[in-house]
Design a protein around this motif. Structure first.
Motif, PDB file in Angstrom:
ATOM      1  N   ASP A   1      -3.245 -29.170 -13.882  1.00 23.42           N
ATOM      2  CA  ASP A   1      -3.148 -29.356 -12.439  1.00 23.42           C
ATOM      3  C   ASP A   1      -3.626 -28.088 -11.743  1.00 23.42           C
ATOM      4  O   ASP A   1      -3.609 -26.987 -12.319  1.00 23.42           O
ATOM      5  N   TYR A   2      -4.060 -28.265 -10.504  1.00 29.53           N
ATOM      6  CA  TYR A   2      -4.535 -27.110  -9.727  1.00 29.53           C
ATOM      7  C   TYR A   2      -4.396 -27.452  -8.253  1.00 29.53           C
ATOM      8  O   TYR A   2      -4.474 -28.622  -7.847  1.00 29.53           O
ATOM      9  N   VAL A   3      -4.229 -26.420  -7.425  1.00 28.26           N
ATOM     10  CA  VAL A   3      -3.932 -26.625  -6.022  1.00 28.26           C
ATOM     11  C   VAL A   3      -5.075 -27.322  -5.286  1.00 28.26           C
ATOM     12  O   VAL A   3      -4.851 -28.206  -4.459  1.00 28.26           O
ATOM     13  N   TYR A   4      -6.318 -26.952  -5.576  1.00 26.22           N
ATOM     14  CA  TYR A   4      -7.482 -27.625  -4.990  1.00 26.22           C
ATOM     15  C   TYR A   4      -8.496 -27.850  -6.101  1.00 26.22           C
ATOM     16  O   TYR A   4      -9.323 -26.988  -6.395  1.00 26.22           O
ATOM     17  N   MET A   5      -8.469 -29.019  -6.703  1.00 25.47           N
ATOM     18  CA  MET A   5      -9.336 -29.286  -7.847  1.00 25.47           C
ATOM     19  C   MET A   5     -10.802 -29.364  -7.441  1.00 25.47           C
ATOM     20  O   MET A   5     -11.694 -29.141  -8.248  1.00 25.47           O
ATOM     21  N   CYS A   6     -11.084 -29.684  -6.152  1.00 18.03           N
ATOM     22  CA  CYS A   6     -12.474 -29.781  -5.702  1.00 18.03           C
ATOM     23  C   CYS A   6     -13.084 -28.420  -5.401  1.00 18.03           C
ATOM     24  O   CYS A   6     -14.287 -28.316  -5.156  1.00 18.03           O
ATOM     25  N   SER A   7     -12.272 -27.365  -5.411  1.00 17.05           N
ATOM     26  CA  SER A   7     -12.794 -26.025  -5.162  1.00 17.05           C
ATOM     27  C   SER A   7     -13.642 -25.554  -6.330  1.00 17.05           C
ATOM     28  O   SER A   7     -13.668 -26.170  -7.406  1.00 17.05           O
ATOM     29  N   ASP A   8     -14.330 -24.457  -6.146  1.00 19.48           N
ATOM     30  CA  ASP A   8     -15.181 -23.921  -7.206  1.00 19.48           C
ATOM     31  C   ASP A   8     -14.355 -23.586  -8.447  1.00 19.48           C
ATOM     32  O   ASP A   8     -14.771 -23.863  -9.584  1.00 19.48           O
ATOM     33  N   VAL A   9     -13.170 -23.026  -8.226  1.00 26.55           N
ATOM     34  CA  VAL A   9     -12.297 -22.689  -9.356  1.00 26.55           C
ATOM     35  C   VAL A   9     -11.842 -23.956 -10.071  1.00 26.55           C
ATOM     36  O   VAL A   9     -11.848 -24.037 -11.308  1.00 26.55           O
ATOM     37  N   GLY A  10     -11.434 -24.966  -9.300  1.00 20.89           N
ATOM     38  CA  GLY A  10     -10.983 -26.218  -9.888  1.00 20.89           C
ATOM     39  C   GLY A  10     -12.079 -26.906 -10.678  1.00 20.89           C
ATOM     40  O   GLY A  10     -11.849 -27.425 -11.785  1.00 20.89           O
ATOM     41  N   GLN A  11     -13.289 -26.916 -10.137  1.00 22.68           N
ATOM     42  CA  GLN A  11     -14.410 -27.526 -10.849  1.00 22.68           C
ATOM     43  C   GLN A  11     -14.703 -26.790 -12.151  1.00 22.68           C
ATOM     44  O   GLN A  11     -15.024 -27.411 -13.175  1.00 22.68           O
ATOM     45  N   LYS A  12     -14.578 -25.473 -12.128  1.00 23.70           N
ATOM     46  CA  LYS A  12     -14.816 -24.688 -13.350  1.00 23.70           C
ATOM     47  C   LYS A  12     -13.758 -24.988 -14.412  1.00 23.70           C
ATOM     48  O   LYS A  12     -14.059 -25.034 -15.620  1.00 23.70           O
ATOM     49  N   LEU A  13     -12.513 -25.242 -13.953  1.00 21.68           N
ATOM     50  CA  LEU A  13     -11.450 -25.609 -14.897  1.00 21.68           C
ATOM     51  C   LEU A  13     -11.819 -26.875 -15.667  1.00 21.68           C
ATOM     52  O   LEU A  13     -11.615 -26.972 -16.881  1.00 21.68           O
ATOM     53  N   ILE A  14     -12.367 -27.853 -14.952  1.00 23.53           N
ATOM     54  CA  ILE A  14     -12.751 -29.123 -15.582  1.00 23.53           C
ATOM     55  C   ILE A  14     -13.887 -28.908 -16.571  1.00 23.53           C
ATOM     56  O   ILE A  14     -13.837 -29.374 -17.723  1.00 23.53           O
ATOM     57  N   ALA A  15     -14.929 -28.212 -16.118  1.00 21.75           N
ATOM     58  CA  ALA A  15     -16.102 -27.996 -16.979  1.00 21.75           C
ATOM     59  C   ALA A  15     -15.727 -27.227 -18.240  1.00 21.75           C
ATOM     60  O   ALA A  15     -16.154 -27.572 -19.358  1.00 21.75           O
ATOM     61  N   ASP A  16     -14.916 -26.177 -18.089  1.00 18.51           N
ATOM     62  CA  ASP A  16     -14.512 -25.365 -19.251  1.00 18.51           C
ATOM     63  C   ASP A  16     -13.682 -26.189 -20.231  1.00 18.51           C
ATOM     64  O   ASP A  16     -13.851 -26.089 -21.451  1.00 18.51           O
ATOM     65  N   ALA A  17     -12.778 -27.040 -19.692  1.00 24.24           N
ATOM     66  CA  ALA A  17     -11.914 -27.841 -20.555  1.00 24.24           C
ATOM     67  C   ALA A  17     -12.724 -28.869 -21.347  1.00 24.24           C
ATOM     68  O   ALA A  17     -12.445 -29.119 -22.529  1.00 24.24           O
ATOM     69  N   ILE A  18     -13.734 -29.449 -20.724  1.00 24.62           N
ATOM     70  CA  ILE A  18     -14.571 -30.426 -21.431  1.00 24.62           C
ATOM     71  C   ILE A  18     -15.230 -29.780 -22.639  1.00 24.62           C
ATOM     72  O   ILE A  18     -15.257 -30.350 -23.746  1.00 24.62           O
ATOM     73  N   ARG A  19     -15.743 -28.571 -22.448  1.00 29.10           N
ATOM     74  CA  ARG A  19     -16.438 -27.885 -23.544  1.00 29.10           C
ATOM     75  C   ARG A  19     -15.456 -27.362 -24.596  1.00 29.10           C
ATOM     76  O   ARG A  19     -15.659 -27.524 -25.798  1.00 29.10           O
ATOM     77  N   GLU A  20     -14.383 -26.731 -24.127  1.00 28.75           N
ATOM     78  CA  GLU A  20     -13.469 -26.062 -25.057  1.00 28.75           C
ATOM     79  C   GLU A  20     -12.554 -27.043 -25.793  1.00 28.75           C
ATOM     80  O   GLU A  20     -12.189 -26.803 -26.953  1.00 28.75           O
ATOM     81  N   GLN A  21     -12.171 -28.127 -25.130  1.00 26.32           N
ATOM     82  CA  GLN A  21     -11.246 -29.087 -25.733  1.00 26.32           C
ATOM     83  C   GLN A  21     -11.971 -30.258 -26.403  1.00 26.32           C
ATOM     84  O   GLN A  21     -11.322 -31.130 -26.983  1.00 26.32           O
ATOM     85  N   GLY A  22     -13.295 -30.277 -26.295  1.00 23.38           N
ATOM     86  CA  GLY A  22     -14.062 -31.372 -26.901  1.00 23.38           C
ATOM     87  C   GLY A  22     -13.737 -32.712 -26.274  1.00 23.38           C
ATOM     88  O   GLY A  22     -13.674 -33.731 -26.968  1.00 23.38           O
ATOM     89  N   LEU A  23     -13.537 -32.729 -24.974  1.00 19.52           N
ATOM     90  CA  LEU A  23     -13.172 -33.973 -24.288  1.00 19.52           C
ATOM     91  C   LEU A  23     -14.370 -34.922 -24.241  1.00 19.52           C
ATOM     92  O   LEU A  23     -15.502 -34.514 -24.018  1.00 19.52           O
ATOM     93  N   ASP A  24     -14.114 -36.202 -24.444  1.00 22.05           N
ATOM     94  CA  ASP A  24     -15.188 -37.184 -24.308  1.00 22.05           C
ATOM     95  C   ASP A  24     -14.869 -38.245 -23.265  1.00 22.05           C
ATOM     96  O   ASP A  24     -15.561 -39.252 -23.152  1.00 22.05           O
ATOM     97  N   ALA A  25     -13.822 -38.019 -22.470  1.00 26.94           N
ATOM     98  CA  ALA A  25     -13.523 -38.861 -21.309  1.00 26.94           C
ATOM     99  C   ALA A  25     -12.620 -38.050 -20.374  1.00 26.94           C
ATOM    100  O   ALA A  25     -11.810 -37.239 -20.841  1.00 26.94           O
ATOM    101  N   VAL A  26     -12.782 -38.275 -19.070  1.00 31.06           N
ATOM    102  CA  VAL A  26     -12.065 -37.459 -18.086  1.00 31.06           C
ATOM    103  C   VAL A  26     -11.518 -38.348 -16.979  1.00 31.06           C
ATOM    104  O   VAL A  26     -12.197 -39.272 -16.512  1.00 31.06           O
ATOM    105  N   VAL A  27     -10.288 -38.061 -16.544  1.00 34.93           N
ATOM    106  CA  VAL A  27      -9.693 -38.677 -15.359  1.00 34.93           C
ATOM    107  C   VAL A  27      -9.328 -37.568 -14.388  1.00 34.93           C
ATOM    108  O   VAL A  27      -8.676 -36.596 -14.776  1.00 34.93           O
ATOM    109  N   VAL A  28      -9.772 -37.703 -13.152  1.00 32.57           N
ATOM    110  CA  VAL A  28      -9.378 -36.773 -12.099  1.00 32.57           C
ATOM    111  C   VAL A  28      -8.507 -37.540 -11.111  1.00 32.57           C
ATOM    112  O   VAL A  28      -8.916 -38.571 -10.585  1.00 32.57           O
ATOM    113  N   ALA A  29      -7.302 -37.048 -10.886  1.00 36.67           N
ATOM    114  CA  ALA A  29      -6.379 -37.663  -9.929  1.00 36.67           C
ATOM    115  C   ALA A  29      -6.335 -36.772  -8.697  1.00 36.67           C
ATOM    116  O   ALA A  29      -5.787 -35.666  -8.747  1.00 36.67           O
TER     117      ALA A  29
END
Length: 649
Positions: free
Chosen positions: A44-72
């Protein structure tokens, strides 16, 4: 045994400041979502659409090997594309991602924190179930015709055309009247600066006429359109002009010998013209035209024409044009004053509409700028303006026509300038002057020019025995009855759209309850319509003044440039697809598809990927379950519903 690999799903939850977190217990949501099978990462993050929030998503996809994503987070109409680009930048297919709204659908509609929290959890349950079944797709690509069709040649169409043509895009203008210019060509001055309307408009008209990237069809209408965004085939019906503009020298010999006189529509019936005429001196094309309905075919004009420009045997012609985008700029007409019988329009010659008064004010108009009574030509000393004539009325037009307050103030000012000893009265419901310098303009009219503003509706206009008009109404501020004897009454009639519903249907363009074009979103996509590649500007969209019309026209041009500036069009691949083994050729899907995207090939339905909008009508109607929407299969939707209702995936 099913050997398909289970997806590694990441869920990202936005606080949206306090928009979500103020009602939803984010910590509890994270705890519950972490328990969902297949969910390997929750953040979770205070503003997921911010630059920091977007970077959290991108980093997690690469580092966690995610192959599907849900953003709430919030509404997909605002941020779906934002997170889709983030997902793609991290190497994941954008169609392996889902965005769900726990703001509009949850936090904003609930007060109970516990209930809102559990609803947010269940919404995310459903999204996880949905994304688990999503397949990766590649966008559909198609070639682009770098040309734009503009329907309507008023100030909206002219502005959009010049913006596009100056950027190198070829433009085709289709105008139903004999000249471009639209309603602005009728005006004397424009508010609030009182600029000469012709001085602003006619240079633009001339520029359109000589621009190498602009083709103009006047006396023409679009009768059919086929194809899809980037590749439309348009059929245009050209009505006979009977005069060749390339040969016409404007000598006027034809007009002099023509025996037929009819009311001049450009002067709104305040003057007459011949059956062969030029609409107004600055008309484009700069050529005479024959009024086919009133021409007696006497042949006198043909005999005197020195260049043989007149051909009375010219017939209608259908031409075809290929374009990549369409702009609807069809403008407006005034609400028929004859429907307001209580005001005497059509019954008394001295009751006129606002555009008739504009022609009277014009130096090139029927009275050469003199304000006189149409009934007898006598000077006007007392004038009454009736605002909201037909507008904001449940029996006529329910909506506000927006510009009437301002142009009535302009009319009153110009009257007082030309008749300093005259009396001007304005009956109004309330004043709506929302625009730069508009409120100041109204105050100047009231205070400097001493125009009498009376808050109240007029109940009746009738003619007295002396020929003067009697205006009867009520001043709602004082509660007193008001009676004014006037030489002239001017009705501020409402604006009504003129786009033919049949043409709108061919364009797959929805109209609102009043006949204006319905935009996709009033704030986020105000000039786009539901059909890709179709745009709208000017009063075809809603009542607006010239300034707002020009702004919106330039906005449509920018959108078209964005669309046609690419090497190819990219289309969403989430469309219908047919299982030919199941299809029995019943043709139900082809008959009801609102986009004409389904055709029958060798007895089987086939979907045109470039026409399909993924609406799902075909899937719902197929009796043998032979059509599916990509990533919206029946199993996916059922699993989503089960997950939401049961709280499990």
């Amino acid at each position: 045994m099913d050997t398909e690999k289970s997806p590694r799903i990441g869920v990202f939850i936005c606080h949206c400041g306090r928009n979500i977190a103020g009602t939803v217990d984010i910590e509890k949501v994270v705890e519950e979502v972490s328990k969902i099978p297949g969910v390997v990462y929750v953040k979770d993050y205070v503003y997921m659409c911010s630059d920091v929030g977007q970077k959290l998503i991108a980093d997690a996809i690469r580092e966690q090997g995610l192959d599907a994503v849900v953003v709430a987070a919030c509404t997909p109409s605002l941020h779906y594309e934002t997170f889709a680009r983030v997902v793609e930048s991290a190497g994941l297919n954008r169609y392996k991602y889902e965005l769900v709204s726990i703001r509009e659908h949850c936090s904003w509609v609930h007060l109970n924190r516990e209930e809102a929290t559990w609803k947010a959890v269940r919404i995310i349950y459903g999204a996880v179930a949905k994304v688990s079944g999503n397949k990766a797709y590649d966008p559909i690509k198609a070639s682009v015709v770098r040309r734009c069709l503009i329907i309507g040649g008023g100030i909206a169409g002219i502005t959009a055309a010049l913006d596009l043509a100056n950027a190198g895009v070829e433009v085709v203008i289709v105008e139903k009247s004999p000249t471009i210019g639209g309603k602005m060509a009728l005006l004397s001055e424009t508010f609030p600066t009182l600029d000469c309307a012709q001085c602003i408009l006619t240079p633009k008209m001339a520029e359109v006429a000589r621009h190498p990237h602009i083709k103009i069809y006047t006396l023409a209408e679009v009768v059919d359109i086929e194809g899809y965004v980037g590749n439309f085939k348009v059929k245009i019906l050209k009505h006979p002009r009977k005069v060749d503009p390339s040969l016409c020298r404007l000598c006027g010999f034809c007009e002099r010998v023509c025996p037929v006189e009819v009311l001049n529509e450009f002067d709104r019936g305040l003057s007459t013209r011949k059956a062969v005429y030029i609409p107004f001196p600055q008309a484009i094309p700069a050529s005479y035209v024959v009024d086919v309905e009133n021409c007696t075919r006497c042949g006198r004009c043909v005999k005197v024409c020195p260049t043989n420009a007149i051909n009375l045997d010219e017939r209608e012609e259908v031409v075809e044009e290929d374009v990549g985008a369409v702009i609807i700029a069809t403008g407006y007409e005034l609400y028929p004053g004859e429907k307001l019988r209580e005001y005497g329009y059509g019954l008394y010659k001295d009751v006129i509409d606002s555009l008739q008064f504009e022609r009277m004010l014009s130096a090139s108009g029927p009275t050469r700028g003199e304000i006189v009574r149409p009934s007898n030509g006598e000077p006007v000393k007392t004038i009454v303006f009736i605002q909201c004539a037909g507008s904001r009325d449940d029996n006529h037009l329910k909506y506000c026509s927006k510009i009437c307050c301002m142009y009535t103030a302009k009319h009153a000012m110009l009257f007082k300038e030309r008749v300093p000893d005259g009396e001007a009265y304005v009956f109004y419901i309330d004043i709506r002057a929302a625009g730069k310098g508009y409120e100041e303009f109204i105050k100047r009219v009231q205070e400097e020019f001493m125009v009498n503003y009376i808050r109240g509706r007029v109940s009746r206009v009738y003619q007295d025995v002396d020929g003067k008009l009697v205006v009867s109404g009520v001043d709602t501020l004082s509660g007193k009855k008001i009676t004014v004897k006037a030489d002239l009454v001017v009705l501020a009639l409402g604006m009504v759209p003129v786009l033919d519903p049949k043409l709108a249907s061919k364009l797959n363009t929805p109209l609102d309850e009043y006949g204006f074009v319905q935009e996709v979103h009033p704030k986020l996509r105000p000039v786009e319509v539901a059909s890709s590649g179709i745009f709208v500007c000017g009063v075809a969209h809603s009542p607006k003044d010239i300034s707002e019309t020009v702004t919106q026209a330039s906005a449509t041009a920018a959108k078209v440039l964005e669309l046609l500036g690419k090497e190819y069009i990219v289309r969403e691949p989430l469309i219908a697809e047919v299982d030919e083994d199941r299809c029995n050729g019943c043709r139900i899907c082809a008959s009801i598809c609102p986009y004409g995207a389904i055709e029958m090939v060798e007895g089987k339905a086939r979907v045109n990927e470039l026409l399909c909008e993924g609406c799902g009508v075909c899937e719902a109607s197929c009796p043998v379950d032979a059509i599916r929407l990509r990533n919206y299969t029946e199993n996916q939707l059922l699993n989503t519903v089960r997950a939401v209702l049961r709280g499990v995936v």
